[in-house]
Design an enzyme around this catalytic site. Sequence first.
Site, mmCIF file in Angstrom:
data_model
loop_
_atom_site.group_PDB
_atom_site.id
_atom_site.type_symbol
_atom_site.label_atom_id
_atom_site.label_comp_id
_atom_site.label_asym_id
_atom_site.label_seq_id
_atom_site.Cartn_x
_atom_site.Cartn_y
_atom_site.Cartn_z
ATOM 1 N N HIS A 29 8.686 3.570 8.878
ATOM 2 C CA HIS A 29 8.419 2.755 10.069
ATOM 3 C C HIS A 29 7.160 3.295 10.750
ATOM 4 O O HIS A 29 7.010 4.506 10.914
ATOM 5 C CB HIS A 29 9.624 2.841 11.025
ATOM 6 C CG HIS A 29 9.453 1.988 12.235
ATOM 7 N ND1 HIS A 29 9.694 0.627 12.224
ATOM 8 C CD2 HIS A 29 9.032 2.288 13.489
ATOM 9 C CE1 HIS A 29 9.428 0.129 13.418
ATOM 10 N NE2 HIS A 29 9.027 1.115 14.202
ATOM 11 N N GLU A 84 1.079 7.270 6.758
ATOM 12 C CA GLU A 84 2.236 6.742 6.010
ATOM 13 C C GLU A 84 2.086 7.043 4.522
ATOM 14 O O GLU A 84 3.060 7.406 3.852
ATOM 15 C CB GLU A 84 2.342 5.221 6.198
ATOM 16 C CG GLU A 84 2.755 4.791 7.580
ATOM 17 C CD GLU A 84 2.956 3.279 7.667
ATOM 18 O OE1 GLU A 84 3.578 2.700 6.774
ATOM 19 O OE2 GLU A 84 2.472 2.687 8.649
ATOM 20 N N SER A 92 0.834 -1.216 0.000
ATOM 21 C CA SER A 92 0.000 0.000 0.000
ATOM 22 C C SER A 92 0.869 1.266 0.000
ATOM 23 O O SER A 92 0.482 2.279 -0.598
ATOM 24 C CB SER A 92 -0.976 0.001 1.178
ATOM 25 O OG SER A 92 -0.308 0.151 2.405
ATOM 26 N N ASN A 93 2.043 1.205 0.612
ATOM 27 C CA ASN A 93 2.942 2.375 0.541
ATOM 28 C C ASN A 93 3.522 2.533 -0.863
ATOM 29 O O ASN A 93 3.681 3.663 -1.344
ATOM 30 C CB ASN A 93 4.066 2.255 1.573
ATOM 31 C CG ASN A 93 3.611 2.711 2.944
ATOM 32 O OD1 ASN A 93 3.353 3.890 3.160
ATOM 33 N ND2 ASN A 93 3.483 1.778 3.864
HETATM 34 C C1 GRF Z 1 3.877 -0.340 6.847
HETATM 35 O O1 GRF Z 1 3.232 -0.186 8.080
HETATM 36 C C2 GRF Z 1 5.286 0.149 6.941
HETATM 37 O O2 GRF Z 1 5.450 1.211 7.816
HETATM 38 C C3 GRF Z 1 5.993 -1.041 7.484
HETATM 39 O O3 GRF Z 1 5.374 -2.141 6.874
HETATM 40 C C4 GRF Z 1 4.028 -1.806 6.476
HETATM 41 C C5 GRF Z 1 3.944 -2.078 5.013
HETATM 42 O O4 GRF Z 1 2.674 -1.964 4.478
HETATM 43 N N1 GRF Z 1 7.406 -0.920 7.322
HETATM 44 P P1 GRF Z 1 2.458 -2.000 2.906
HETATM 45 O O5 GRF Z 1 3.085 -3.290 2.368
HETATM 46 O O6 GRF Z 1 3.097 -0.792 2.296
HETATM 47 O O7 GRF Z 1 0.971 -2.014 2.725
#
Ligand code: GRF
Length: 187
Positions: free
Chosen positions: A102, A172, A13-14
């Site tokens: 993070h 995020e 998702s990021n």
């Molecule tokens: C996020 O909470 C990020 O901060 C952590 O892992 C998660 C990843 O989520 N490092 P996604 O795969 O981007 O949905």
Amino acid sequence: MLRIAVLISGGGSNLKSLIESQDNNYYKIDVVIADRKCGGLNIAENAGIKAVLIDRKLYKDELFKKIDEELSNIDLVVLAGFLSIVDSNFIAKWANKIINIHPSLLPKFGGKGMYGIHVHEAVIANKEKESGCTVHYVTDTIDGGDIIMQARVEVKEDDTPEILQKRVLVEEHKLLPATVKKLSQAV
Ligand code: GRF
């Protein structure tokens, strides 16, 4: 314009938030690399971005050597939910060019074992009034590199770790593209 590589292990998702903010003159995602089969690879492929699986179980100690081979003309390596511990040779080679997101307000709730839902469980167990997320440089100290940007959220009395995780994730998705844009303006 920064040319970036995004390293992932999960749902991505990021990564999606980086793709959605890519329509600008700040950065371009050249390649997405996953260390295991994961949903994020499909997100990259559907967006027409080169997506590479370098399985950590197959490559073991050679994982970061293989990753490095995929990084030509890259200005910045972005860890977006990437779960392998980054090897120190790779960190030395890419010094100050690797960033990580993070899901806590570092230096609180970072380090070994502090990933995913565990972070939010610890925040609630510690009765914190606020939490958030941090983008920082990656060094040999897990979650210990210099902080670049942070975003804060309230921790509510009846929050479960899952509810808090969702609230942090919303931030995020804004913070990571904003940080990459900020870094692109500094070069
Ligand atoms: C996020 O909470 C990020 O901060 C952590 O892992 C998660 C990843 O989520 N490092 P996604 O795969 O981007 O949905």
